[in-house]
Design an enzyme around this catalytic site. Sequence first.
Site, PDB file in Angstrom:
ATOM      1  N   THR A  37       0.830  -1.205   0.000  1.00  0.00           N
ATOM      2  CA  THR A  37       0.000   0.000   0.000  1.00  0.00           C
ATOM      3  C   THR A  37       0.867   1.257   0.000  1.00  0.00           C
ATOM      4  O   THR A  37       0.401   2.329  -0.387  1.00  0.00           O
ATOM      5  CB  THR A  37      -0.908   0.034   1.247  1.00  0.00           C
ATOM      6  N   GLY A 123      16.748 -11.443   3.092  1.00  0.00           N
ATOM      7  CA  GLY A 123      15.732 -12.069   2.242  1.00  0.00           C
ATOM      8  C   GLY A 123      14.567 -12.646   3.021  1.00  0.00           C
ATOM      9  O   GLY A 123      13.853 -13.516   2.522  1.00  0.00           O
ATOM     10  N   GLY A 125      12.163 -10.661   4.349  1.00  0.00           N
ATOM     11  CA  GLY A 125      11.070  -9.690   4.359  1.00  0.00           C
ATOM     12  C   GLY A 125      11.088  -8.805   5.589  1.00  0.00           C
ATOM     13  O   GLY A 125      10.089  -8.191   5.942  1.00  0.00           O
ATOM     14  N   SER A 127      13.420  -6.347   5.933  1.00  0.00           N
ATOM     15  CA  SER A 127      14.043  -5.079   5.529  1.00  0.00           C
ATOM     16  C   SER A 127      15.475  -4.911   5.997  1.00  0.00           C
ATOM     17  O   SER A 127      15.847  -3.857   6.529  1.00  0.00           O
ATOM     18  CB  SER A 127      13.210  -3.892   6.010  1.00  0.00           C
ATOM     19  N   SER A 128      16.261  -5.943   5.775  1.00  0.00           N
ATOM     20  CA  SER A 128      17.682  -5.799   6.088  1.00  0.00           C
ATOM     21  C   SER A 128      18.287  -4.693   5.226  1.00  0.00           C
ATOM     22  O   SER A 128      19.137  -3.933   5.682  1.00  0.00           O
ATOM     23  CB  SER A 128      18.416  -7.121   5.857  1.00  0.00           C
ATOM     24  N   SER A 129      17.835  -4.571   3.988  1.00  0.00           N
ATOM     25  CA  SER A 129      18.428  -3.552   3.107  1.00  0.00           C
ATOM     26  C   SER A 129      18.095  -2.146   3.608  1.00  0.00           C
ATOM     27  O   SER A 129      18.958  -1.267   3.635  1.00  0.00           O
ATOM     28  CB  SER A 129      17.998  -3.748   1.660  1.00  0.00           C
ATOM     29  N   GLU A 161      17.722   2.750  -2.692  1.00  0.00           N
ATOM     30  CA  GLU A 161      17.170   1.449  -3.099  1.00  0.00           C
ATOM     31  C   GLU A 161      16.685   1.503  -4.552  1.00  0.00           C
ATOM     32  O   GLU A 161      16.906   0.584  -5.329  1.00  0.00           O
ATOM     33  CB  GLU A 161      16.012   1.095  -2.155  1.00  0.00           C
ATOM     34  N   ASP A 173       9.608   0.812   4.760  1.00  0.00           N
ATOM     35  CA  ASP A 173      10.688   0.137   5.482  1.00  0.00           C
ATOM     36  C   ASP A 173      11.663   1.137   6.085  1.00  0.00           C
ATOM     37  O   ASP A 173      12.087   1.011   7.243  1.00  0.00           O
ATOM     38  CB  ASP A 173      11.429  -0.816   4.541  1.00  0.00           C
ATOM     39  N   TYR A 223       8.117  -7.352  -8.212  1.00  0.00           N
ATOM     40  CA  TYR A 223       7.728  -6.235  -7.352  1.00  0.00           C
ATOM     41  C   TYR A 223       7.451  -4.987  -8.186  1.00  0.00           C
ATOM     42  O   TYR A 223       6.409  -4.332  -8.039  1.00  0.00           O
ATOM     43  CB  TYR A 223       8.840  -5.951  -6.325  1.00  0.00           C
TER      44      TYR A 223
HETATM   45  C1  GAF Z   1       8.974  -4.098   0.422  1.00  0.00           C
HETATM   46  C2  GAF Z   1       9.143  -2.652   0.022  1.00  0.00           C
HETATM   47  F1  GAF Z   1      10.428  -2.238   0.216  1.00  0.00           F
HETATM   48  C3  GAF Z   1       8.168  -1.755   0.771  1.00  0.00           C
HETATM   49  O1  GAF Z   1       8.258  -0.433   0.303  1.00  0.00           O
HETATM   50  C4  GAF Z   1       6.736  -2.271   0.657  1.00  0.00           C
HETATM   51  O2  GAF Z   1       6.201  -1.972  -0.599  1.00  0.00           O
HETATM   52  C5  GAF Z   1       6.677  -3.764   0.958  1.00  0.00           C
HETATM   53  O3  GAF Z   1       7.631  -4.494   0.203  1.00  0.00           O
HETATM   54  C6  GAF Z   1       5.314  -4.338   0.664  1.00  0.00           C
HETATM   55  O4  GAF Z   1       4.377  -3.780   1.522  1.00  0.00           O
HETATM   56  O5  GAF Z   1       9.324  -4.309   1.754  1.00  0.00           O
END
Ligand code: GAF
Length: 395
Positions: A37, A123, A125, A127-129, A161, A173, A223
């Site tokens: 979203t 990897g 999900g 958000s290590s990056s 990113e 993130d 994505y």
């Molecule tokens: C990843 C993206 F980096 C976020 O911005 C977000 O879109 C998410 O996927 C999905 O909700 O983590």
Amino acid sequence: MSAPLAQAVHAAFQQRFGYAPLLVRAPGRVNLIGEHTDYNGGFVLPAAVDKEMVFAVGLSGSTWIRLVAYDLNETFELANAAEISPSATHWANYLLGVAAQFQLRGHAVPGFDCVFAGTVPMGAGMSSSAAVECGLAFALNHFLKTGLDKLELARIAQFAEHTYAGVQCGIMDQFASLYGRAGHVVRLDCRSLDYAYFPFDTTASRIVLCNSGVKHSLASTAYNTRRQECERGVAVLQRNHPEVASLRDATLEQLDAHRDELGPVVFRRCAYVVQENARVEAACRHLEANDLAAFGQEMYASHAGLRDDYEVSCVELDALVAAAQAAPGVFGSRMMGGGFGGCTINLVAPDQVDAFIASVSKVYQEKFGLKLETYQTTIVAGVGVISSEQLTVSS
Ligand code: GAF
């Protein structure tokens, strides 16, 4: 914060570069609800968690950028900080991309040294990056005395990113890593960037992550394709409803009225986003009313939408959610993050956590022959300096 990890990173920096660094921690995040979203101007409900990246950073006093990925035992060096460009060294791009963003904003970046390591699983999900990007953005802001606020640092990290990792991500993130508050989730309106903290009591409901072990590649075109599909949907709606600037403004009625023009795939993508935004708002009301059962139902519905309409789940994640739904003491469960692998997030009654982990692990082992990794997380503060007191705490 893991004091031993910070001590190790600090020692590695001292040994390699021979001077005292600034120490910074940057957390990964969970997202309770509101997936895909953010880049649609919608709502998200993330929190920073106690899986963190730790950085030792200092100005090198030369033009050299010297980066050390402590966990990988790899080094990257660039002779001239004024000549940053994307690198073949995958992990270095998250850091170089951040430095490049400072330069783009007119801030000269001198040579710097950085050793980093962390406990955010890659990897998964979580958000290590974003944690890597935000930690360095924070450190450079300190050294360059640029005085940028946290929102600008989040944007720097997000654009790093986009440009150096090739993922057209939203801001969730990076925002979560920088704006996290201990014991709270944060509802972010990704259009206005207004945000509000909600207490989340992990003693009433534990946040348990189940790592499918399936590696998602956010950079995989899937994505970015989702994002483009949403943009196509907005373009169709705009022809008849010029006020629709993003899917945040769209309604299910509008989508229904233009179903043929949208086509079945774009229709489903857009319908998911419209419904997910409504779910985040409902979930926040349930949280305020302390109604975890109702909150959990929004999570299950979110997963169904991600699986059937947005099509970013996979058989392993679906099996984990189904197993959670059948286990005792689970309020809600869904896949988390970009998808195509990674973790499920589960809200579990504290006295049932062990039974939950045992039963889901058993199902996963039987179904896929895989050992399930699980993490119980607590909610922590966003990016910050590690003080010398924190460093010397023995744990
Ligand atoms: C990843 C993206 F980096 C976020 O911005 C977000 O879109 C998410 O996927 C999905 O909700 O983590």
